[in-house]
Scaffold this motif. Structure first.
Motif, PDB file in Angstrom:
ATOM      1  N   PHE A   1       0.856  -1.186   0.000  1.00  0.00           N
ATOM      2  CA  PHE A   1       0.000   0.000   0.000  1.00  0.00           C
ATOM      3  C   PHE A   1       0.895   1.239   0.000  1.00  0.00           C
ATOM      4  N   PRO A   2       0.840   2.061  -1.048  1.00  0.00           N
ATOM      5  CA  PRO A   2       1.724   3.225  -1.126  1.00  0.00           C
ATOM      6  C   PRO A   2       1.415   4.245  -0.023  1.00  0.00           C
ATOM      7  N   ASP A   3       2.449   4.905   0.461  1.00  0.00           N
ATOM      8  CA  ASP A   3       2.296   5.955   1.467  1.00  0.00           C
ATOM      9  C   ASP A   3       1.989   7.261   0.742  1.00  0.00           C
ATOM     10  N   MET A   4       0.689   7.462   0.425  1.00  0.00           N
ATOM     11  CA  MET A   4       0.269   8.625  -0.357  1.00  0.00           C
ATOM     12  C   MET A   4      -0.744   9.490   0.386  1.00  0.00           C
ATOM     13  N   GLY A   5      -0.917   9.233   1.690  1.00  0.00           N
ATOM     14  CA  GLY A   5      -1.836  10.046   2.467  1.00  0.00           C
ATOM     15  C   GLY A   5      -3.283   9.638   2.361  1.00  0.00           C
ATOM     16  N   LEU A   6      -3.572   8.510   1.747  1.00  0.00           N
ATOM     17  CA  LEU A   6      -4.934   8.000   1.614  1.00  0.00           C
ATOM     18  C   LEU A   6      -5.189   6.912   2.653  1.00  0.00           C
ATOM     19  N   ARG A   7      -6.420   6.839   3.141  1.00  0.00           N
ATOM     20  CA  ARG A   7      -6.796   5.812   4.112  1.00  0.00           C
ATOM     21  C   ARG A   7      -7.287   4.575   3.349  1.00  0.00           C
ATOM     22  N   PHE A   8      -6.342   3.724   2.990  1.00  0.00           N
ATOM     23  CA  PHE A   8      -6.678   2.566   2.168  1.00  0.00           C
ATOM     24  C   PHE A   8      -7.505   1.555   2.950  1.00  0.00           C
ATOM     25  N   LEU A   9      -8.484   0.971   2.270  1.00  0.00           N
ATOM     26  CA  LEU A   9      -9.199  -0.173   2.804  1.00  0.00           C
ATOM     27  C   LEU A   9      -8.280  -1.383   2.673  1.00  0.00           C
ATOM     28  N   LYS A  10      -8.075  -2.104   3.751  1.00  0.00           N
ATOM     29  CA  LYS A  10      -7.018  -3.114   3.780  1.00  0.00           C
ATOM     30  C   LYS A  10      -7.457  -4.499   3.319  1.00  0.00           C
ATOM     31  N   GLN A  11      -8.666  -4.607   2.756  1.00  0.00           N
ATOM     32  CA  GLN A  11      -9.040  -5.914   2.225  1.00  0.00           C
ATOM     33  C   GLN A  11      -8.203  -6.212   0.981  1.00  0.00           C
ATOM     34  N   LEU A  12      -8.143  -7.478   0.610  1.00  0.00           N
ATOM     35  CA  LEU A  12      -7.350  -7.865  -0.549  1.00  0.00           C
ATOM     36  C   LEU A  12      -7.907  -7.210  -1.809  1.00  0.00           C
ATOM     37  N   PRO A  13      -7.049  -6.591  -2.599  1.00  0.00           N
ATOM     38  CA  PRO A  13      -7.533  -5.971  -3.842  1.00  0.00           C
ATOM     39  C   PRO A  13      -7.872  -7.024  -4.887  1.00  0.00           C
ATOM     40  N   MET A  14      -8.736  -6.630  -5.809  1.00  0.00           N
ATOM     41  CA  MET A  14      -9.104  -7.507  -6.917  1.00  0.00           C
ATOM     42  C   MET A  14      -8.254  -7.192  -8.137  1.00  0.00           C
ATOM     43  N   LEU A  15      -8.069  -8.202  -9.001  1.00  0.00           N
ATOM     44  CA  LEU A  15      -7.424  -8.012 -10.297  1.00  0.00           C
ATOM     45  C   LEU A  15      -8.507  -8.025 -11.376  1.00  0.00           C
ATOM     46  N   PHE A  16      -8.304  -7.213 -12.406  1.00  0.00           N
ATOM     47  CA  PHE A  16      -9.256  -7.091 -13.502  1.00  0.00           C
ATOM     48  C   PHE A  16      -8.555  -7.461 -14.807  1.00  0.00           C
ATOM     49  N   PHE A  17      -9.136  -8.379 -15.574  1.00  0.00           N
ATOM     50  CA  PHE A  17      -8.541  -8.846 -16.827  1.00  0.00           C
ATOM     51  C   PHE A  17      -9.477  -8.527 -17.990  1.00  0.00           C
ATOM     52  N   GLY A  18      -8.890  -8.268 -19.159  1.00  0.00           N
ATOM     53  CA  GLY A  18      -9.702  -8.040 -20.337  1.00  0.00           C
ATOM     54  C   GLY A  18      -8.964  -8.371 -21.612  1.00  0.00           C
ATOM     55  N   GLY A  19      -9.717  -8.729 -22.646  1.00  0.00           N
ATOM     56  CA  GLY A  19      -9.144  -9.019 -23.953  1.00  0.00           C
ATOM     57  C   GLY A  19      -9.095  -7.779 -24.826  1.00  0.00           C
ATOM     58  N   GLU A  20      -8.332  -7.863 -25.901  1.00  0.00           N
ATOM     59  CA  GLU A  20      -8.215  -6.749 -26.831  1.00  0.00           C
ATOM     60  C   GLU A  20      -9.605  -6.297 -27.297  1.00  0.00           C
ATOM     61  N   ASN A  21      -9.845  -4.986 -27.218  1.00  0.00           N
ATOM     62  CA  ASN A  21     -11.091  -4.332 -27.638  1.00  0.00           C
ATOM     63  C   ASN A  21     -12.246  -4.524 -26.659  1.00  0.00           C
ATOM     64  N   SER A  22     -12.047  -5.252 -25.555  1.00  0.00           N
ATOM     65  CA  SER A  22     -13.133  -5.372 -24.581  1.00  0.00           C
ATOM     66  C   SER A  22     -13.308  -4.054 -23.845  1.00  0.00           C
ATOM     67  N   LYS A  23     -14.536  -3.793 -23.415  1.00  0.00           N
ATOM     68  CA  LYS A  23     -14.867  -2.500 -22.812  1.00  0.00           C
ATOM     69  C   LYS A  23     -15.541  -2.690 -21.459  1.00  0.00           C
ATOM     70  N   VAL A  24     -15.234  -1.785 -20.552  1.00  0.00           N
ATOM     71  CA  VAL A  24     -15.940  -1.682 -19.280  1.00  0.00           C
ATOM     72  C   VAL A  24     -16.887  -0.496 -19.398  1.00  0.00           C
ATOM     73  N   PHE A  25     -18.180  -0.720 -19.225  1.00  0.00           N
ATOM     74  CA  PHE A  25     -19.163   0.345 -19.449  1.00  0.00           C
ATOM     75  C   PHE A  25     -18.934   1.516 -18.491  1.00  0.00           C
TER      76      PHE A  25
END
Length: 293
Positions: free
Chosen positions: A119-143
């Motif tokens: 967790f970077p020391d950037m002055g933000l109060r990070f939520l400490k739960q495990l982060p998720m990873l997001f995967f996508g194929g070429e040309n796929s879109k997130v609305f």
């Protein structure tokens, strides 16, 4: 061509930035920024690639989603397909595909990945739960959407490139927001918008960037965002709590009431509820902007 049509300016970029400058120049005024070299000391910066993910998680069964519009056919957040991670990565490498992974805790399934970031020391109060990873194929879109918890987000790109379009909350009135939801109309193509059908979009003022491997995008609280994978790849987000009390209140409302009300209405009215909300997105937006239809 897209940038000539939508009112988009490039998101500012910095090589590195101190915590004090980050808070003063971007967090306090709630402005986005790309930090190019923030995570070069992470093991993930050199290790994380599609090949590495296949090596450590290839046998995991993962949920996949495509870009089909929300309908009553599937339950909310129900995946459209499942397959082994190794099969999915092979698909990503073989051809463009709309299938994406989100809402899946790969780090929980593969604990070794948890050692590769911090967790970077950037002055933000990070939520400490495990982060998720997001995967996508070429040309796929997130609305186009904003996040239910109004978090401050650091979004890290790995293995590949994606285009990110952002709009601040002040532009919501132009974006055809769907009532009782966190999305704009799903039939809006932000790469080639139909201004005859969606004329209010011409007034929206936003940001755009191309995010590359190892780069970090800061997305302030409640910012709308739409992602297009320019190549196969994946990313990770760290979330920090809202600093603005109004946004914190909105997050509590979304989490405690709005999503449950919407789920109840889906069960009660099915596709009619979804169609009604999409119609109201146009009616409400045009009314706010004095557009006659």
């Amino acid at each position: 061509m897209m940038r000539e049509r939508l009112q988009l300016v490039e998101i500012p970029r910095v090589k590195n930035i101190s915590k004090a400058d980050f808070l003063e120049r971007y967090v306090k005024p709630q402005k986005p920024v790309v930090i190019e070299h923030l995570i070069e000391d992470w093991p993930a910066y050199k290790k994380w690639s599609l090949e590495y993910i296949e090596e450590v998680a290839g046998e995991k069964i993962v949920p996949l989603y495509d870009d089909r519009p929300i309908s009553s056919e599937y339950k909310f957040n129900e995946p459209h397909l499942k397959m082994k991670m190794s099969e999915y990565i092979a698909l990503l490498k073989s051809k463009p595909t709309n299938y994406r992974i989100f809402l899946y805790h790969l780090m929980k399934e593969v604990p070794a990945l948890q050692k590769d970031f911090k967790f970077p020391d950037m002055g933000l109060r990070f939520l400490k739960q495990l982060p998720m990873l997001f995967f996508g194929g070429e040309n796929s879109k997130v609305f186009m959407h904003y996040d239910i918890d109004f978090a401050n987000i650091l979004h890290f790109q790995f293995h590949g490139k994606k285009q990110c379009i952002l709009y601040p909350p002040s532009q919501s009135k132009f974006l055809y927001k769907v009532p009782h939801a966190l999305i704009s109309r799903e039939d809006i193509d932000f790469s080639n918008p139909d201004f005859e059908k969606f004329p209010a979009l011409k007034e929206a003022e936003g940001y755009v960037t191309q995010l590359n491997h190892g780069e970090t995008l800061y997305m302030p609280e409640g910012y709308w965002h739409q992602m297009t994978y320019l190549t196969p790849g994946f990313s990770m987000s760290l979330r920090a709590t809202s600093r603005n009390i109004t946004n914190f209140s909105k997050a509590v409302y979304n989490l405690a009431f709005m999503r449950y009300f919407d789920n109840y209405m889906r069960k009660l009215r099915g596709q009619k509820w979804i169609d009604y909300k999409n119609e109201q997105a146009i009616v409400n937006t045009h009314k706010k902007n004095n557009i006659k239809t």
